[in-house]
Write a protein that holds these residues in place. Structure first.
Motif, PDB file in Angstrom:
ATOM      1  N   GLU A   7       0.855  -1.186   0.000  1.00  0.00           N
ATOM      2  CA  GLU A   7       0.000   0.000   0.000  1.00  0.00           C
ATOM      3  C   GLU A   7       0.892   1.237   0.000  1.00  0.00           C
ATOM      4  O   GLU A   7       1.793   1.348   0.832  1.00  0.00           O
ATOM      5  CB  GLU A   7      -0.907  -0.017   1.240  1.00  0.00           C
ATOM      6  CG  GLU A   7      -1.688   1.246   1.486  1.00  0.00           C
ATOM      7  CD  GLU A   7      -2.662   1.587   0.368  1.00  0.00           C
ATOM      8  OE1 GLU A   7      -2.464   2.651  -0.271  1.00  0.00           O
ATOM      9  OE2 GLU A   7      -3.589   0.792   0.123  1.00  0.00           O
ATOM     10  N   ASP A   9      -0.182   4.446   0.312  1.00  0.00           N
ATOM     11  CA  ASP A   9      -0.699   5.496   1.188  1.00  0.00           C
ATOM     12  C   ASP A   9      -0.124   5.261   2.592  1.00  0.00           C
ATOM     13  O   ASP A   9      -0.505   4.303   3.270  1.00  0.00           O
ATOM     14  CB  ASP A   9      -2.232   5.445   1.206  1.00  0.00           C
ATOM     15  CG  ASP A   9      -2.853   6.573   2.017  1.00  0.00           C
ATOM     16  OD1 ASP A   9      -2.396   6.817   3.154  1.00  0.00           O
ATOM     17  OD2 ASP A   9      -3.805   7.199   1.528  1.00  0.00           O
ATOM     18  N   ASP A  51      -2.887  -3.189  -2.780  1.00  0.00           N
ATOM     19  CA  ASP A  51      -3.641  -2.154  -3.491  1.00  0.00           C
ATOM     20  C   ASP A  51      -3.447  -2.362  -4.993  1.00  0.00           C
ATOM     21  O   ASP A  51      -2.508  -3.044  -5.430  1.00  0.00           O
ATOM     22  CB  ASP A  51      -3.134  -0.776  -3.063  1.00  0.00           C
ATOM     23  CG  ASP A  51      -4.058   0.349  -3.506  1.00  0.00           C
ATOM     24  OD1 ASP A  51      -5.141   0.054  -4.040  1.00  0.00           O
ATOM     25  OD2 ASP A  51      -3.676   1.522  -3.317  1.00  0.00           O
ATOM     26  N   THR A  79      -8.748  -1.898  -2.325  1.00  0.00           N
ATOM     27  CA  THR A  79      -8.637  -0.795  -3.272  1.00  0.00           C
ATOM     28  C   THR A  79      -9.854   0.113  -3.236  1.00  0.00           C
ATOM     29  O   THR A  79     -10.921  -0.286  -2.747  1.00  0.00           O
ATOM     30  CB  THR A  79      -8.467  -1.362  -4.696  1.00  0.00           C
ATOM     31  OG1 THR A  79      -8.354  -0.293  -5.637  1.00  0.00           O
ATOM     32  CG2 THR A  79      -9.655  -2.227  -5.080  1.00  0.00           C
ATOM     33  N   ALA A  80      -9.687   1.320  -3.773  1.00  0.00           N
ATOM     34  CA  ALA A  80     -10.816   2.235  -3.903  1.00  0.00           C
ATOM     35  C   ALA A  80     -11.610   1.981  -5.176  1.00  0.00           C
ATOM     36  O   ALA A  80     -12.693   2.540  -5.363  1.00  0.00           O
ATOM     37  CB  ALA A  80     -10.309   3.682  -3.894  1.00  0.00           C
ATOM     38  N   ARG A  81     -11.109   1.128  -6.053  1.00  0.00           N
ATOM     39  CA  ARG A  81     -11.772   0.852  -7.326  1.00  0.00           C
ATOM     40  C   ARG A  81     -12.940  -0.108  -7.108  1.00  0.00           C
ATOM     41  O   ARG A  81     -12.736  -1.290  -6.834  1.00  0.00           O
ATOM     42  CB  ARG A  81     -10.780   0.260  -8.320  1.00  0.00           C
ATOM     43  CG  ARG A  81      -9.608   1.183  -8.618  1.00  0.00           C
ATOM     44  CD  ARG A  81      -8.649   0.542  -9.594  1.00  0.00           C
ATOM     45  NE  ARG A  81      -7.443   1.340  -9.768  1.00  0.00           N
ATOM     46  CZ  ARG A  81      -6.407   0.992 -10.514  1.00  0.00           C
ATOM     47  NH1 ARG A  81      -6.439  -0.177 -11.169  1.00  0.00           N
ATOM     48  NH2 ARG A  81      -5.346   1.771 -10.617  1.00  0.00           N
ATOM     49  N   THR A 100     -13.283  -3.213  -1.101  1.00  0.00           N
ATOM     50  CA  THR A 100     -13.176  -1.813  -1.524  1.00  0.00           C
ATOM     51  C   THR A 100     -13.099  -0.874  -0.320  1.00  0.00           C
ATOM     52  O   THR A 100     -13.619  -1.173   0.758  1.00  0.00           O
ATOM     53  CB  THR A 100     -14.367  -1.418  -2.413  1.00  0.00           C
ATOM     54  OG1 THR A 100     -15.593  -1.663  -1.714  1.00  0.00           O
ATOM     55  CG2 THR A 100     -14.364  -2.209  -3.704  1.00  0.00           C
ATOM     56  N   LYS A 101     -12.415   0.223  -0.527  1.00  0.00           N
ATOM     57  CA  LYS A 101     -12.307   1.286   0.477  1.00  0.00           C
ATOM     58  C   LYS A 101     -13.512   2.211   0.343  1.00  0.00           C
ATOM     59  O   LYS A 101     -13.999   2.414  -0.759  1.00  0.00           O
ATOM     60  CB  LYS A 101     -11.017   2.084   0.256  1.00  0.00           C
ATOM     61  CG  LYS A 101      -9.746   1.225   0.236  1.00  0.00           C
ATOM     62  CD  LYS A 101      -8.553   2.059  -0.223  1.00  0.00           C
ATOM     63  CE  LYS A 101      -7.306   1.205  -0.356  1.00  0.00           C
ATOM     64  NZ  LYS A 101      -6.142   1.960  -0.872  1.00  0.00           N
ATOM     65  N   PRO A 102     -13.985   2.786   1.461  1.00  0.00           N
ATOM     66  CA  PRO A 102     -13.528   2.597   2.843  1.00  0.00           C
ATOM     67  C   PRO A 102     -13.917   1.226   3.385  1.00  0.00           C
ATOM     68  O   PRO A 102     -14.786   0.560   2.830  1.00  0.00           O
ATOM     69  CB  PRO A 102     -14.244   3.721   3.593  1.00  0.00           C
ATOM     70  CG  PRO A 102     -15.500   3.961   2.808  1.00  0.00           C
ATOM     71  CD  PRO A 102     -15.114   3.732   1.365  1.00  0.00           C
TER      72      PRO A 102
END
Length: 227
Positions: A7, A9, A51, A79-81, A100-102
């Motif tokens: 990751e 971030d 990620d 992931t945010a995707r 997925t995030k969050p």
């Protein structure tokens, strides 16, 4: 247990790493495809969280490369995707789960534990071995119905041996899975953990759950009870 956490971030990676370390995991951190690929090939890992969007390449290509190289530890994409096409691409690349995030840390941990159980052929969170029972999801051990108080390292030693039941696990292999890559490793500590486990799990000497194989390591000897 050892996790590879990929990751870029910093804040999110630290949050995840701190959570799992707080629950007794060894966590190897990587921010790039290059570092993650190196660690996957050089450091024994039990599971990876990765990620998709990394600064030097694609998480999908990273995972497909692992699978092509025969690296088969469970992989969770985090992931945010959220598009279904991204999910399909990630799973087809060889990932075992897609979150997925969050997200909630507790959900991520529960799904990681489920991946580990499936990797060793266990579909249930708890396994009974006669008087001894291990709940791999709750990280709880009971003996004749009473909770056995274990430290994080004691539990991780027991869980790893139980996951490798009937196989002889060397001290060096246990060290690799219990300690992080840059940790000061002392294989003599393993003897201490195993000695403590024997006293806690088998105070009367009736079960003998952990056998010492002279010159080779340790073997978990108990068979799961019939459901």
């Amino acid at each position: 247990m050892r996790m590879l956490l990929v990751e870029d971030d910093d804040r999110l990676r630290t949050r995840l790493a701190d959570h799992f370390r707080g629950n007794g995991w060894a966590v190897e951190e990587a921010e790039t495809v290059r570092d993650a690929d190196f660690m996957a090939h050089e450091v024994p890992c039990d599971v990876a969280i990765a990620d998709l969007g990394l600064p030097d390449g694609s998480g999908v290509r990273l995972i497909s490369g692992w699978r092509a190289a025969g690296i088969d530890f469970p992989v969770m994409i985090l992931t945010a995707r959220a598009d279904w096409r991204d999910k399909v691409e990630g799973l087809e690349a060889g990932a075992d789960d897609y979150v997925t995030k969050p997200f909630y840390l507790e959900e991520v941990e529960a799904r990681v534990q489920a991946l580990l159980r499936r990797a060793v052929g266990r579909r249930t969170a708890a396994v009974s071995y006669g008087a001894l029972a291990i709940d791999f999801s709750a990280r709880q051990v009971t003996l004749e119905g009473r909770t056995v108080e274990l430290t994080a390292f004691e539990y991780n030693t027991l869980a790893y041996l139980a996951h490798r039941a009937d196989a002889v696990v060397s001290r060096s292999e246990l060290v690799e899975h219990l300690y992080e890559q840059d940790h000061d490793r002392d294989s003599n500590v393993i003897e201490v953990f195993v000695g403590r486990l024997r006293r806690k799990l088998d105070p009367d000497g009736a079960l003998q759950p952990i056998q010492t194989v002279r010159g080779a390591g340790y073997r978990f000897t108990l068979e799961p009870s019939a459901p």
